[in-house]
Design an enzyme around this catalytic site. Structure first.
Site, PDB file in Angstrom:
ATOM      1  CD  GLU A 328      -1.094   0.151   3.755  1.00 63.34           C
ATOM      2  OE1 GLU A 328      -0.930   0.740   4.620  1.00 63.34           O
ATOM      3  OE2 GLU A 328      -2.168  -0.945   3.781  1.00 63.34           O
ATOM      4  CE  LYS A 379       9.539  -7.262 -10.933  1.00 69.88           C
ATOM      5  NZ  LYS A 379       8.647  -6.826 -10.076  1.00 69.88           N
ATOM      6  CB  SER A 418       9.893 -12.288 -18.698  1.00 70.01           C
ATOM      7  OG  SER A 418      10.794 -13.397 -18.194  1.00 70.01           O
ATOM      8  CE  LYS A 421      19.012 -11.213 -11.813  1.00 72.62           C
ATOM      9  NZ  LYS A 421      18.818 -10.237 -12.414  1.00 72.62           N
ATOM     10  CG  ASN A 458      20.365  -6.435 -13.412  1.00 76.84           C
ATOM     11  OD1 ASN A 458      19.662  -6.609 -12.432  1.00 76.84           O
ATOM     12  ND2 ASN A 458      20.851  -7.030 -14.149  1.00 76.84           N
ATOM     13  NE  ARG A 551      23.649 -11.210  -4.131  1.00 77.04           N
ATOM     14  CZ  ARG A 551      22.749 -10.297  -4.417  1.00 77.04           C
ATOM     15  NH1 ARG A 551      22.195  -9.617  -3.389  1.00 77.04           N
ATOM     16  NH2 ARG A 551      22.667  -9.999  -5.624  1.00 77.04           N
TER      17      ARG A 551
END
Length: 627
Positions: A328, A379, A418, A421, A458, A551
């Site tokens: 919100e 995402k 989309s 990735k 990105n 990561r």
């Protein structure tokens, strides 16, 4: 009370000026007579002195009246400029002429009541006395600024000696609130080098920036070149960032057109300015007829991509814009922004989850959208690696429910956002988006709705991207964390990406996966270094860069195409169509049903189930105990 005090001060100032002007008329008259006789006042004939003296009361009254008309009692003389000087000259000329008429008409029997040169001398002395009084404010202010400049050592170098640079120097010099001192100006026009703007020397061209910053102990550089091209701006900034100074710049040419050049209009230099390329230009006006007079629904409308979709769609006269989001706070901000920018826009803002079938059906039945832009998704790669079941529930099942509703309610076009990735994914987020692409292709073959997906990399400054993270780390004094020294990504600005998404939507015939050309890849470590330099620090000295390791689910580089896909061109060279990959749609729909029933049990092995659906998915070892 404060206003009353300010009004009182204003009237005291006006009364003082009126009294001064009254006296100035008498002094100017006596000096005019004295000047005629080489300033030997005792040699002035008595009749000249008497005639001039008798006219003085009337001259003083008309002077006050004329000066009032020419606004010499309402100007702010501490900021007086060319306009106030013009009024002052005009007022003195008018008063001199009136004084001459009064003297001549009051002594019609006398040939020359006063010497003929008296009138010219009177005007000159009156102007001089008024000038000294009025512009003493400026002198006083200049002295104060000199004292201030000695106290504060925030030295500023301005790049650009044009109208914008001139305006900024003037504001900095006149403001008593800005603790800055302009110590030099840079301009590539060699004819200007060595000259001065408001007392500030133009000290050299762009090649002298580094040297001048060292010599003049510059703390801040302001680039006042609103008409510079992106390539020119990049060249300037590449030099400036080597100085270690804080950088600011004017946003664009419109600032000059609107007369908006001021310190408040400056913005921080950011990584966008260092891309050094022209922004992607899309003539949306010629292609956006397909949204005019249509009900357009945007899911995830409060997010980075969704909100920009709403902005650009709102400017092309949709019948109604339906903004849907689960969060919100950001949705409220976007709603308020659109209300201000597009007051005539018919807009509905709804808080809802795409995972809630009943809520989605209600929205479709109530508003009957013609076009849907589906931007709602989880995402963030590392977060989804820790919560893979949520990625499937939201991205896959949410998209499936929305796609089915669009089919049932006969939506004309469905455009899904989309990601690169989704190509050979190594993380659950990318794998979930690949399943979404497969859903789009499957339902396009079973429905009258035109389903398409748009795949891109990105976007600079989006929620969760590295840029905001780096900026926060720099503000804290570092270190700036980069996962790997060789990691690269494709980048595009949010408005650029969205404009291409909208154009792809115009090209859609159904079933396509549109792939956006993202330009040259950028090393993330270079982004980090540039941001540190633009903040006025030196990488490795003032702020360290620390490599933390890839990561879970993260790749060194992203791909836009799978091995099986080929590229088909479109009318826009930045938009391509990937060749659909064949798969067993009936088996896929069965797997989707099984996946939906299984994921709600919160399993620990959801990646294995996803791998059966997406053979190109190669997950890394999941973090222990996380699902």
């Amino acid at each position: 009370m404060k206003q009353l005090f300010e009004d009182k001060k204003l009237w005291i100032r006006r009364v003082f000026l009126m009294c001064y002007d009254f006296c100035a008329v008498f002094i100017a008259s006596m000096l005019a007579l004295s000047a005629r006789f080489d300033f030997h006042f005792d040699e002035v004939p008595l009749d000249f002195l008497e005639n001039a003296w008798k006219s003085l009361p009337a001259a003083a009254v008309t002077t006050l009246l004329v000066f009032w008309i020419f606004r010499l009692y309402s100007s702010l003389w501490s900021y007086a400029g060319a306009v106030e000087m013009m009024y002052l000259v005009s007022a003195c000329i008018v008063e001199t002429f009136l004084n001459m008429l009064m003297i001549l008409f009051s002594h019609p029997e006398t040939g020359y009541p006063v010497p003929r040169s008296y009138y010219a001398f009177f005007g000159i002395f009156l102007f001089g006395l008024i000038l000294v009084c009025r512009y003493s404010y400026r002198v006083f202010r200049a002295v104060k600024n000199l004292v201030r400049d000695a106290e504060y050592t925030r030295n500023v170098l301005i790049v650009g000696a044009g109208d914008a640079g001139n305006a900024l120097i003037k504001e900095i010099k006149n403001s008593r609130f800005l603790k800055k001192k302009v110590v030099g100006v840079i301009d590539d026009n060699m004819e200007k080098v060595g000259s001065y703007i408001h007392g500030v020397k133009i000290v050299g061209s762009r090649g002298d920036i580094i040297e001048q910053c060292l010599e003049r102990h510059v703390h801040e550089i302001i680039v006042a070149m609103p008409s510079a091209s992106p390539q020119q701006m990049k060249q300037i900034l590449d030099i400036c960032k080597q100085t270690g100074c804080e950088l600011k710049r004017l946003p664009g040419m419109y600032q000059l057109v609107n007369g908006d050049v001021s310190i408040s209009s400056l913005k921080e230099v950011d990584v966008n300015d260092l891309l050094g390329r022209e922004p992607v230009q899309v003539d949306l006006d010629s292609i956006m007829g397909y949204v005019s007079d249509k009900v357009v629904m945007v899911t995830g409308g409060g997010g980075s991509i969704g909100s920009e979709l709403c902005r650009q769609i709102a400017g092309h006269r949709p019948k109604m814009l339906v903004l849907v989001d689960i969060y919100e706070n950001s949705t409220y901000d976007v709603q308020n922004e659109l209300k201000v920018k597009f007051p005539d826009l018919k807009m509905v803002v709804l808080i809802a989850s795409v995972r809630n079938s009943n809520r989605m059906n209600y929205i479709f039945e109530t508003y009957h959208p013609d076009i849907i832009y589906h931007a709602a998704a989880h995402k963030h790669v590392p977060l989804m690696e820790d919560s893979p079941n949520e990625a499937i529930k939201n991205n896959v099942l949410g998209t499936l429910k929305l796609v089915r509703a669009a089919d049932f309610y006969r939506v004309k076009r469905f455009v899904m956002i989309s990601t690169d990735k989704a190509v050979n994914p190594t993380n659950i987020m990318g794998a979930s988006k690949r399943i979404c692409e497969m859903i789009i292709q499957t339902y396009n073959n079973r429905s009258e709705t035109e389903y398409v997906a748009v795949r891109f990399g990105n976007v600079l400054g989006s929620n969760g991207s590295v840029i905001p993270l780096f900026k926060k780390q720099i503000e804290r004094g570092g270190p700036v964390t980069v996962t790997h020294p060789d990691i690269i990504r494709y980048f595009m600005t949010i408005p650029e990406a969205v404009s291409l998404v909208l154009q792809a939507g115009a090209y859609a015939k159904g079933g396509e996966i549109f792939i956006l050309e993202m330009g040259e890849p950028v090393k993330i470590v270079d982004l980090a270094k540039n941001l540190i330099l633009l903040s006025g620090h030196k990488p490795g000295e003032d702020i360290q860069i620390v490599f933390t390791g890839l990561r879970p689910g993260e790749k060194l580089f992203e791909e836009m195409l799978m091995d099986e896909e080929g590229l088909q061109e479109t009318a826009n060279r930045r938009i391509h169509i990937g060749k659909p990959i064949e798969f067993d749609e009936e088996r896929f729909l069965e797997q989707l049903k099984e996946l939906g029933e299984y994921v709600i049990t919160e399993p620990a092995d959801i990646r294995e189930w996803v791998k059966r659906i997406v053979p190109t998915y190669h997950p890394e070892e999941a973090p222990s105990g996380l699902c």
